[in-house]
Design an enzyme around this catalytic site. Structure first.
Site, PDB file in Angstrom:
ATOM      1  N   SER A 219      15.270  14.609  -4.017  1.00  0.00           N
ATOM      2  CA  SER A 219      16.052  15.342  -3.028  1.00  0.00           C
ATOM      3  C   SER A 219      16.985  14.407  -2.288  1.00  0.00           C
ATOM      4  O   SER A 219      16.866  13.185  -2.361  1.00  0.00           O
ATOM      5  CB  SER A 219      15.140  16.024  -2.000  1.00  0.00           C
ATOM      6  OG  SER A 219      14.159  16.822  -2.619  1.00  0.00           O
ATOM      7  N   ASP A 289       4.611   2.767  -3.744  1.00  0.00           N
ATOM      8  CA  ASP A 289       3.522   2.612  -4.704  1.00  0.00           C
ATOM      9  C   ASP A 289       2.215   2.779  -3.942  1.00  0.00           C
ATOM     10  O   ASP A 289       1.715   1.837  -3.328  1.00  0.00           O
ATOM     11  CB  ASP A 289       3.598   1.229  -5.354  1.00  0.00           C
ATOM     12  CG  ASP A 289       2.442   0.971  -6.315  1.00  0.00           C
ATOM     13  OD1 ASP A 289       1.761   1.946  -6.681  1.00  0.00           O
ATOM     14  OD2 ASP A 289       2.227  -0.194  -6.681  1.00  0.00           O
ATOM     15  N   VAL A 291      -0.411   4.733  -5.478  1.00  0.00           N
ATOM     16  CA  VAL A 291      -1.348   5.196  -6.506  1.00  0.00           C
ATOM     17  C   VAL A 291      -1.611   4.000  -7.411  1.00  0.00           C
ATOM     18  O   VAL A 291      -0.671   3.376  -7.890  1.00  0.00           O
ATOM     19  CB  VAL A 291      -0.745   6.348  -7.318  1.00  0.00           C
ATOM     20  CG1 VAL A 291      -1.644   6.715  -8.476  1.00  0.00           C
ATOM     21  CG2 VAL A 291      -0.493   7.554  -6.431  1.00  0.00           C
ATOM     22  N   ASP A 292      -2.867   3.660  -7.633  1.00  0.00           N
ATOM     23  CA  ASP A 292      -3.162   2.415  -8.343  1.00  0.00           C
ATOM     24  C   ASP A 292      -4.152   2.604  -9.483  1.00  0.00           C
ATOM     25  O   ASP A 292      -4.998   3.508  -9.463  1.00  0.00           O
ATOM     26  CB  ASP A 292      -3.712   1.373  -7.368  1.00  0.00           C
ATOM     27  CG  ASP A 292      -2.647   0.883  -6.403  1.00  0.00           C
ATOM     28  OD1 ASP A 292      -1.492   0.739  -6.838  1.00  0.00           O
ATOM     29  OD2 ASP A 292      -2.962   0.675  -5.220  1.00  0.00           O
TER      30      ASP A 292
END
Length: 747
Positions: A219, A289, A291-292
């Site tokens: 967006s 970041d 999410v791992d």
């Protein structure tokens, strides 16, 4: 060691590529459990409760079909909100919950089973039911009203036949508590999930490897301070780039202070991108970041049990049986069961280099739902930040503006603290305790731009380091995990249209949002022209491309429906992009930088030859107005539409965001078509002015209704294509003279 992420799934939007969470599925008596089951007999208490809610709700449809819902209480308003959504497109509501409840395979068959399993690894419906029981009482009341509104719609519309969910339960919104498009869970490659749990080798697809072009999603959002507007009022641009018909435009009010307008993702009871009389918020997909993946060293015992190394100890791998239901070819329900694994980092989703890979995501469904709803009732920036302290937004940047003149760019509030020595863009060693998450960052420690001196702030799914020009956060002051998106061509374009003026009005902000300059081509086309200039006189390729080069040499790099240069440039850019995408990925470069810095002159010229040939083959010559190619078409209410060159369509002058257009239209050819048809990009677009009396303008792709026989199925198509936003009827007096129908639910 326990972490918030250990239990489950990020609450990011999961439709547009979607994963699903499976709702358990013991198939007793041929019906799945753990989710909605076949409709039980409706009880008198149900009817009494529904009728009481309906009596306290009025729905007014304006002359664009937009529902203005008024309820006595917030719960009444939610009841009416969901009833109105179901009137407009029950199909999309149900599909969103088939996805979020992991029951897509029950409708679409065994092909969706791995998608359901991926989701079910992270969420258990029984846990959601326990979460619901422990919710604050006010939230449980809203969730009950949500279920009642949908069930009342089904009870009063016997002609509507659900595919699977015939009764909605009040705990279900916890499976879908944040309204953005594209979910962190989608980073789990389905082929590798299947390979791990089916114990066979499956190659990753080119799409999973990132080798195929993917239409930019996300967006644009821009907030402008009173110091940079003509009339001294803060302005906000709301410009989500999603799959079309992804959200419902609604106005929802109550006597308890709710008065919110904007776009609600189908099936949710909060306005996701919108405004009230005092505050406005625009979410953009973030490049953070958070999410791992953790690479686990697994040891298998003599008895077949599994443990994993963590520091100096061995910990048992958690095992869990998951049973999923799916629809067979003959219409029956069957089931498949899986033995799944998890460590304290998260579920095991694949294997790589002999390690099991655990996937860590946010799991705060109750907090996420509270934050999503309560932000719609905020009155100023301080109030908005108080709600943001739930820290349950994992995926979205926010552009904010309010009637006090405050503006802000904010990062996602769910941000794990990690050791920046490790590169979390890749799997880290799960056996090393120092790689673990160490709580969450405070809101104050996140990159942000609050009331910046330059007078405006923005995000276009690019990095945060240019969000407010010279007043932007400094990348050197933050860990590298705060951004993995980098820059894209829309970033410089926003800075170009915002810089050097302090007299913005709502109209000039709309014009900026539809500014036709294409930054990518302004960078790339001169290199193509220079490559042609270097060819020796008499060269066969030079003679062949003289006409196309002449057209591009004189182009102002602006899109337009009548522009033949736009058509040629887009076809050239696509021909250049495809063969170089893998090389760019291997080089660790953005495609735009790679095309500008690594593409060779022969590659540039060969791509132009290819573009000329394609245009000539498909349209008879290479000088084709862009509007003849780039089209908006809405044939039916299907979620996946079939396009047809022989059916009516409308020209769209703007291009894909891929080339730097702020107004985005993601279009391509489809089987049997030569024209390009859009399926994503600009969807709900609004500009809001926060003066003493709020003013707003908006447009929705196609129209408010999902029913082809409705006059509001496609009545906004021309306005959408031309950027001609219509006035929003925010106050009761605005509605006067624009009322199509006013009624009670069920009447």
């Amino acid at each position: 060691m326990n972490h918030p992420q250990n239990k489950g799934l990020s609450r990011r939007r999961i439709l547009g590529g979607a994963a699903g969470l499976a709702a358990g599925a013991a198939v007793a008596a041929g019906l799945p459990s753990g989710g909605a089951s076949a409709a039980p007999a409706q009880t008198p208490p149900d009817h009494a409760r529904w009728n009481q809610r309906a009596a306290h709700v009025t729905i007014t449809r304006d002359d664009w079909g937009i529902p203005h819902v008024v309820g006595k209480t917030d719960a009444d308003a939610v009841f009416g909100m969901m009833y109105a959504q179901a009137e407009d497109d029950f199909n999309r509501i149900e599909r969103n919950y088939l996805v979020s409840l992991g029951r897509l395979a029950e409708a679409e068959g065994e092909s969706a089973i791995w998608q359901d399993l991926r989701q079910r690894l992270f969420i258990d419906p029984e846990e959601l039911k326990r979460d619901y029981a422990n919710c604050p009482a006010w939230l449980r009341e809203l969730m009950q009203a949500w279920a009642d509104g949908l069930n009342y719609y089904l009870a009063t519309h016997p002609g509507t036949t659900p595919r699977v969910i015939t009764r909605f339960e009040p705990w279900m919104p916890l499976s879908f508590s944040e309204g953005s498009i594209g979910g962190d869970i989608e980073r789990v490659p389905l082929t590798q999930l299947e390979a791990f749990y089916s114990k066979r080798t499956i190659e990753m697809t080119d799409e999973e490897r990132g080798l195929l072009f993917r239409e930019p999603s996300g967006s644009n959002g821009i907030a402008i301070a009173p110091s940079h507007t003509r009339d001294g009022h803060a302005l906000l641009l709301i410009n989500p780039h999603t799959s079309f018909f992804f959200r419902s435009e609604q106005h929802v009010t109550s006597e308890e202070g709710l008065n919110v307008y904007g776009a609600a993702t189908w099936g949710q009871f909060f306005i996701y991108q919108g405004f009230n009389a005092h505050t406005g918020w625009m979410h953009t997909s973030s490049g953070v970041d958070n999410v791992d993946e953790f690479a686990e060293t697994v040891v298998t015992g003599a008895d077949g049990s599994h443990s994993y190394r963590y520091g100096n100890e061995l910990r048992p791998v958690t095992t869990k049986k998951i049973t999923l239901a799916y629809r067979t070819a003959d219409g029956r329900l069957a089931q498949r069961s899986f033995s799944t694994f998890a460590t304290h980092h998260g579920p095991i989703v694949r294997e790589a280099d002999g390690k099991w890979i655990a996937f860590a995501l946010m799991n705060k469904p109750v907090e996420a739902l509270q934050q999503s709803f309560l932000r719609t009732k905020t009155r100023d920036y301080t109030d908005f930040i108080r709600v943001a302290d739930f820290k349950a937004n994992s995926s979205n940047n926010t552009l904010f503006a309010d009637s006090k003149g405050e503006i802000a760019f904010l990062m996602p509030q769910f941000m794990p603290i990690r050791d920046d020595r490790f590169d979390y863009r890749k799997p880290v060693d799960g056996s090393d305790p120092t790689t673990d998450w160490r709580g969450l960052h405070s809101l104050e420690s996140l990159p942000q731009a609050v009331n910046p001196k330059n007078g405006w702030t923005f995000n276009a799914n690019n990095w945060p380091w240019t969000a407010a020009g010279a007043d932007s956060p400094n990348a050197a002051e933050y860990p590298r995990y705060f951004d993995q998106a980098g820059e894209n061509p829309r970033g410089p374009q926003v800075i170009r249209v915002m810089s050097g003026r302090k007299d913005f009005t709502p109209q000039t902000l709309i014009e900026a949002a539809f500014d036709p300059h294409l930054t990518a081509f302004a960078r790339l086309v001169p290199q193509l022209v220079a490559a042609w200039d270097k060819l020796p006189a008499g060269d066969q390729q030079k003679a062949k491309l003289a006409g196309p080069i002449g057209l591009l040499r004189g182009w102002d790099y602006k899109w337009g429906a009548q522009s033949t240069a736009t058509s040629l440039a887009v076809f050239w850019g696509e021909a250049l992009w495809a063969p170089l995408s893998q090389a760019a990925r291997e080089a660790g470069m953005s495609m735009w930088d790679y095309l500008a810095e690594r593409a060779t002159d022969p590659q540039r010229l060969a791509a132009l030859e290819s573009a000329v040939e394609r245009l000539t083959q498909d349209f008879g010559n290479w000088q084709v107005p862009w509007g003849e190619i780039n089209r908006f078409q809405r044939n039916d209410g299907a979620i996946v539409q079939t396009f047809d060159d022989a059916k009516p369509s409308s020209p769209v002058p703007f291009t894909s965001a891929q080339w730097g257009s702020l107004a985005s239209f993601g279009a391509r050819r489809y089987p049997g078509t030569k024209r390009y048809y859009g399926t994503s990009g600009n969807s709900f677009v609004a500009v809001v002015e926060f003066g003493p009396r709020l003013r707003a303008w908006a447009v929705t792709a196609g129209g408010a209704s999902g029913h082809p026989d409705s006059p509001h199925f496609n009545d906004q198509a021309e306005r959408y294509a031309s950027g001609d936003l219509r006035p929003v009827y925010f106050y009761p007096e605005d509605l006067k003279g624009h009322i199509e129908r006013s009624y009670k639910p069920g009447k």
